[in-house]
Design a protein around this motif. Sequence first.
Motif, mmCIF file in Angstrom:
data_model
loop_
_atom_site.group_PDB
_atom_site.id
_atom_site.type_symbol
_atom_site.label_atom_id
_atom_site.label_comp_id
_atom_site.label_asym_id
_atom_site.label_seq_id
_atom_site.Cartn_x
_atom_site.Cartn_y
_atom_site.Cartn_z
ATOM 1 N N GLY A 135 0.772 -1.242 0.000
ATOM 2 C CA GLY A 135 0.000 0.000 0.000
ATOM 3 C C GLY A 135 0.801 1.288 0.000
ATOM 4 N N PRO A 136 1.705 1.489 0.974
ATOM 5 C CA PRO A 136 2.439 2.756 1.017
ATOM 6 C C PRO A 136 3.326 3.001 -0.200
ATOM 7 C CG PRO A 136 2.482 1.695 3.160
ATOM 8 C CD PRO A 136 1.892 0.704 2.204
ATOM 9 N N SER A 137 3.949 1.957 -0.741
ATOM 10 C CA SER A 137 4.804 2.164 -1.920
ATOM 11 C C SER A 137 3.963 2.474 -3.150
ATOM 12 C CB SER A 137 5.693 0.939 -2.161
ATOM 13 O OG SER A 137 4.926 -0.225 -2.390
ATOM 14 N N LEU A 138 2.785 1.889 -3.239
ATOM 15 C CA LEU A 138 1.864 2.221 -4.324
ATOM 16 C C LEU A 138 1.408 3.673 -4.188
ATOM 17 C CD1 LEU A 138 -0.052 1.710 -6.645
ATOM 18 C CD2 LEU A 138 -1.521 0.407 -5.106
ATOM 19 N N GLU A 164 3.492 15.198 5.665
ATOM 20 C CA GLU A 164 4.459 14.422 6.438
ATOM 21 C C GLU A 164 3.934 12.992 6.567
ATOM 22 O OE1 GLU A 164 6.847 14.335 10.709
ATOM 23 O OE2 GLU A 164 5.370 15.884 10.326
ATOM 24 N N GLY A 165 4.741 12.045 6.121
ATOM 25 C CA GLY A 165 4.284 10.659 6.111
ATOM 26 C C GLY A 165 3.149 10.455 5.135
ATOM 27 N N PHE A 170 -2.065 8.553 2.857
ATOM 28 C CA PHE A 170 -2.858 8.189 1.679
ATOM 29 C C PHE A 170 -3.381 6.764 1.832
ATOM 30 C CE2 PHE A 170 -3.635 6.521 -2.514
ATOM 31 C CZ PHE A 170 -4.193 7.573 -3.220
ATOM 32 N N TYR A 171 -2.514 5.874 2.311
ATOM 33 C CA TYR A 171 -2.916 4.484 2.536
ATOM 34 C C TYR A 171 -4.169 4.425 3.422
ATOM 35 C CZ TYR A 171 -2.748 -0.304 4.340
ATOM 36 O OH TYR A 171 -3.072 -1.589 4.708
ATOM 37 N N PHE A 175 -6.875 2.945 1.135
ATOM 38 C CA PHE A 175 -6.725 1.496 1.059
ATOM 39 C C PHE A 175 -7.284 0.731 2.249
ATOM 40 C CE2 PHE A 175 -2.753 2.517 -1.608
ATOM 41 C CZ PHE A 175 -3.484 2.490 -2.788
ATOM 42 N N GLU A 176 -7.540 1.412 3.350
ATOM 43 C CA GLU A 176 -8.083 0.684 4.500
ATOM 44 C C GLU A 176 -9.542 0.315 4.244
ATOM 45 O OE1 GLU A 176 -7.346 2.652 8.226
ATOM 46 O OE2 GLU A 176 -5.230 2.046 8.213
#
Length: 299
Positions: A135-138, A164-165, A170-171, A175-176
């Motif tokens: 998720g985070p890399s996407l 920041e972060g 975004f995840y 995505f959750e």
Amino acid sequence: MQSFVDLHVHSFYSSDADCAPRRLFELAKQTGLSAFSISDHDTVGALEEGEGLSREFGIELIPSVEFSTRYQSRSYHVLAPFVDPRNLQLHELLENQLLARIRQAKGRIERLRDLGFDVSFEEVTERNGNSVPVGPSLAEALLSKTSNQKDSRLEPYLTGNKSEGRAVRFYRDYFEEGRPAYVEAEEVGTLEAFKAIKEAGGIPVLAHPGAPAFQVDEVTLEAFVSEGLDGLEVYSSYHDSVETSKFSEWAGRYRLVITAGSDFHGKVKPRVRFGSIRNRGREMLDELLARREAYLGGR
């Protein structure tokens, strides 16, 4: 002098982290760790290189992996310190996890494209060094693409209060579960993971039990203990003092080994510094190995 051990560190084999194994050893040397685990998401890809680096730097590497698992419709992450990275059954399970991650990544990308974002599976995997995007890399790939940066929906992540972060934020927003690009993960069962870890010589440890997406209640924890859970990551970058105290009490009540892990990823989690969790030392390793000896002796 007290020596500290971190049982939860990620290399770039995790896809959502950015440090090469060598860089992790450099950081371990700088911060004075005597040992640490590379616990990548559903892969042991860093461990062969890590074995050589361990000898070079004189810092013990505890082989591990972080399993993404599911129990009663909730996700839990399970660490596997001292697992044998060459175990064939372990590799088979991880290969199935990899295929599931590919399906999930493609599903997420399809939903993002339906929402009007410019992103493709091929470009994201290429950006990640051909590893499967979690998720985070996407999220970072999407946010970094010029064609998306004029989209007003992304302004909070690019220049606003979520910058920041931004990948993690975004995840959480997309995505959750219940969010617009959510795709259910085909994760291995938590109890199955416990069994597989022990068959491969590892010790099952429940990771960051207070993290928002992976919170465990006491009833579930008791069920996990009855099915072979041996450790609880009490000291974590996710936990405040109240949570640390609660999980320490639970660990004592259920006779679980108390472990310490930062969940260091690098830039994707900028507030989590390498070596920042300095609560347990080599005695933690002795306690874990004693658990392994106990269950191996009972076979």
